[in-house]
Design a protein around this motif. Structure first.
Motif, short mmCIF file in Angstrom:
data_model
loop_
_atom_site.label_atom_id
_atom_site.label_comp_id
_atom_site.label_asym_id
_atom_site.label_seq_id
_atom_site.Cartn_x
_atom_site.Cartn_y
_atom_site.Cartn_z
N TYR A 60 29.93 46.32 45.91
CA TYR A 60 30.66 47.49 46.19
C TYR A 60 30.94 48.14 44.91
CZ TYR A 60 34.16 50.07 48.98
OH TYR A 60 34.88 51.24 49.49
N ALA A 61 31.28 47.14 43.85
CA ALA A 61 31.54 47.50 42.37
C ALA A 61 30.64 48.40 41.76
CB ALA A 61 31.97 46.63 41.57
N ARG A 62 29.14 48.05 42.09
CA ARG A 62 27.99 48.72 41.40
C ARG A 62 27.60 50.02 42.40
NH1 ARG A 62 23.50 44.21 40.31
NH2 ARG A 62 24.61 42.81 38.78
N THR A 63 27.84 49.92 43.47
CA THR A 63 27.43 50.88 44.48
C THR A 63 28.24 52.17 44.61
OG1 THR A 63 25.67 49.33 45.34
CG2 THR A 63 25.79 51.71 46.43
N VAL A 64 29.55 51.70 45.07
CA VAL A 64 30.58 52.46 45.37
C VAL A 64 31.61 53.08 44.14
CG1 VAL A 64 32.33 53.00 46.99
CG2 VAL A 64 30.65 51.54 47.56
N CYS A 65 31.97 51.88 43.37
CA CYS A 65 32.66 52.26 42.25
C CYS A 65 31.81 52.80 40.96
CB CYS A 65 33.59 51.21 41.92
SG CYS A 65 34.40 50.26 43.12
N GLY A 66 30.60 52.81 41.01
CA GLY A 66 29.86 53.41 40.06
C GLY A 66 29.79 52.41 38.87
N GLN A 67 30.04 51.28 39.07
CA GLN A 67 29.99 50.20 37.72
C GLN A 67 28.78 49.46 37.71
OE1 GLN A 67 33.27 47.39 37.84
NE2 GLN A 67 34.75 49.32 38.57
N GLY A 68 27.45 50.44 37.03
CA GLY A 68 26.06 50.02 37.13
C GLY A 68 25.92 48.38 36.51
N ASP A 69 26.85 48.36 35.51
CA ASP A 69 26.55 47.16 34.70
C ASP A 69 27.61 46.19 35.10
OD1 ASP A 69 29.33 48.29 34.04
OD2 ASP A 69 28.92 48.02 31.98
N ALA A 70 28.29 46.06 36.46
CA ALA A 70 29.20 45.08 36.91
C ALA A 70 28.24 43.86 37.20
CB ALA A 70 29.46 45.36 38.36
N HIS A 111 39.48 44.08 37.80
CA HIS A 111 38.79 44.98 38.49
C HIS A 111 39.27 45.31 39.87
CE1 HIS A 111 35.24 45.23 35.51
NE2 HIS A 111 35.76 43.86 35.17
N LEU A 112 40.18 44.53 40.50
CA LEU A 112 40.62 44.66 41.72
C LEU A 112 41.14 46.13 42.07
CD1 LEU A 112 42.29 41.30 42.42
CD2 LEU A 112 40.10 42.11 43.28
N PRO A 113 41.92 46.66 41.17
CA PRO A 113 42.57 48.20 41.28
C PRO A 113 41.31 49.21 41.66
CG PRO A 113 43.65 47.10 39.54
CD PRO A 113 42.53 46.26 39.80
N ALA A 114 40.25 49.07 40.93
CA ALA A 114 39.21 49.86 41.12
C ALA A 114 38.46 49.78 42.30
CB ALA A 114 38.20 49.77 39.85
N LEU A 115 38.34 48.72 42.92
CA LEU A 115 37.80 48.48 44.24
C LEU A 115 38.82 48.82 45.33
CD1 LEU A 115 36.65 44.58 43.71
CD2 LEU A 115 35.13 46.60 43.92
N ALA A 116 40.07 48.85 45.00
CA ALA A 116 41.03 49.25 46.23
C ALA A 116 40.92 50.74 45.89
CB ALA A 116 42.47 48.74 45.88
N ALA A 117 40.91 51.36 44.85
CA ALA A 117 41.10 52.74 44.77
C ALA A 117 39.93 53.55 45.51
CB ALA A 117 40.95 53.26 43.45
N HIS A 118 38.70 52.81 45.49
CA HIS A 118 37.66 53.22 46.25
C HIS A 118 37.43 52.73 47.63
CE1 HIS A 118 36.28 54.09 42.06
NE2 HIS A 118 35.58 55.03 42.24
N GLY A 119 38.37 52.30 48.22
CA GLY A 119 38.66 51.98 49.71
C GLY A 119 38.36 50.85 50.39
N LEU A 120 38.02 49.81 49.34
CA LEU A 120 37.99 48.42 49.66
C LEU A 120 39.33 47.79 50.00
CD1 LEU A 120 35.79 46.21 50.42
CD2 LEU A 120 36.06 45.26 48.01
N ARG A 121 39.63 47.35 51.10
CA ARG A 121 41.30 46.72 51.27
C ARG A 121 41.06 45.33 51.27
NH1 ARG A 121 44.77 46.96 57.09
NH2 ARG A 121 46.72 46.41 55.94
#
Length: 260
Positions: A107-117, A176-186
């Motif tokens: 999710y971090a890589r694909t949805v949040c755009g963190q390619g280097d996660a 990193h949790l705030p970014a995941l939540a901001a992009h829709g992961l609950r």
């Protein structure tokens, strides 16, 4: 009497007799069929094959995908590819232990755009990994988990809280949790210290990941509620697929009669 369809399920993981959760799978499948009438036709997909299978669209032909414990996986890329297909195609998904960790990584890589996660177990030299070593190992640990009201996690458990068993040394970095939540992961389940232990994806038919291992619940003859809920989602997916095929066949036959 209507018989529930048989659901095809992909078990993604590097199967080993030394991983207890893997040895539980046959027991759980038998119990789901005999106790709950939920029949799952399970296929093991080694992580080394999962990437090619995902590229070929194989996971989309399953009614559910379960990424099992057993990290470090032989192929991180294969696991992430299987998770992405399940997430994007609306296929019921369950990720446990390593499956939870890699669901967050995907999710971090694909949805949040963190390619280097990165996952610190796979890339110990990563500067800012999404998945990091836990301050205290949870191998052999049991602890209380609380779910958020109205969440899929709460509905699947049938309770606001439960005692769960772990066997892991890695978990999500709080940074990193705030970014995941901001992009829709609950982030829908936490331990007594407020650490994230369950994540889910609203709007998906069934997308749930747990850091704990519900496979280790009891002796396996009474499947954990989350596993039952996942199996029910797989069977529901199979029923929709069957109805869709039947509908297309009926339309084709009707068209043939009209043409004649």
């Amino acid at each position: 009497m209507t018989t529930a369809p048989i659901a095809r399920i992909a078990l993604v993981g590097d199967r080993s007799p030394h991983v207890k959760s893997h040895t539980r799978i046959p027991v759980l499948l038998d119990a789901l069929a005999s106790r709950d009438g939920l029949v799952l036709d399970a296929y093991w997909i080694p992580t080394g094959d999962a990437g090619a299978e995902a590229a070929a669209g194989t996971p989309a032909r399953f009614d559910a995908v379960w990424v099992l414990p057993g990290s470090p996986y032989a192929s991180e890329a294969g696991v992430l590819a299987a998770i992405r297909v399940a997430r994007e195609e609306g296929i019921p998904f369950l990720g446990t232990c390593g499956g939870f960790q890699h669901a967050l990584l995907e999710y971090a890589r694909t949805v949040c755009g963190q390619g280097d996660a990165a996952h610190a177990e796979n890339d110990p030299g990563a500067a800012d990994p999404v998945i990091t070593p836990l301050a205290c190992s949870l191998v052999g640990h049991e602890g209380l988990v609380r779910t958020e009201p109205g969440s899929l996690a709460e509905a699947a458990l049938g309770a606001e809280r439960s005692m769960e068993r772990y066997h892991c040394n890695y978990g999500p970095s709080p940074r990193h949790l705030p970014a995941l939540a901001a992009h829709g992961l609950r982030l829908s389940g936490h331990d007594e210290d407020g650490q994230v232990r369950i994540a889910e994806l609203p709007g998906h038919p069934f997308f749930l990941a747990t850091l704990f291992q519900p496979e280790l619940h009891g002796d396996g003859t009474r499947p954990h509620p989350i596993i039952r809920a996942f199996a029910a989602a797989a069977v529901a997916h199979a029923a929709r697929r069957t109805d869709s095929v039947s509908g297309r066949l009926a339309a084709t036959l009707a068209g043939s009669r009209s043409a004649g």
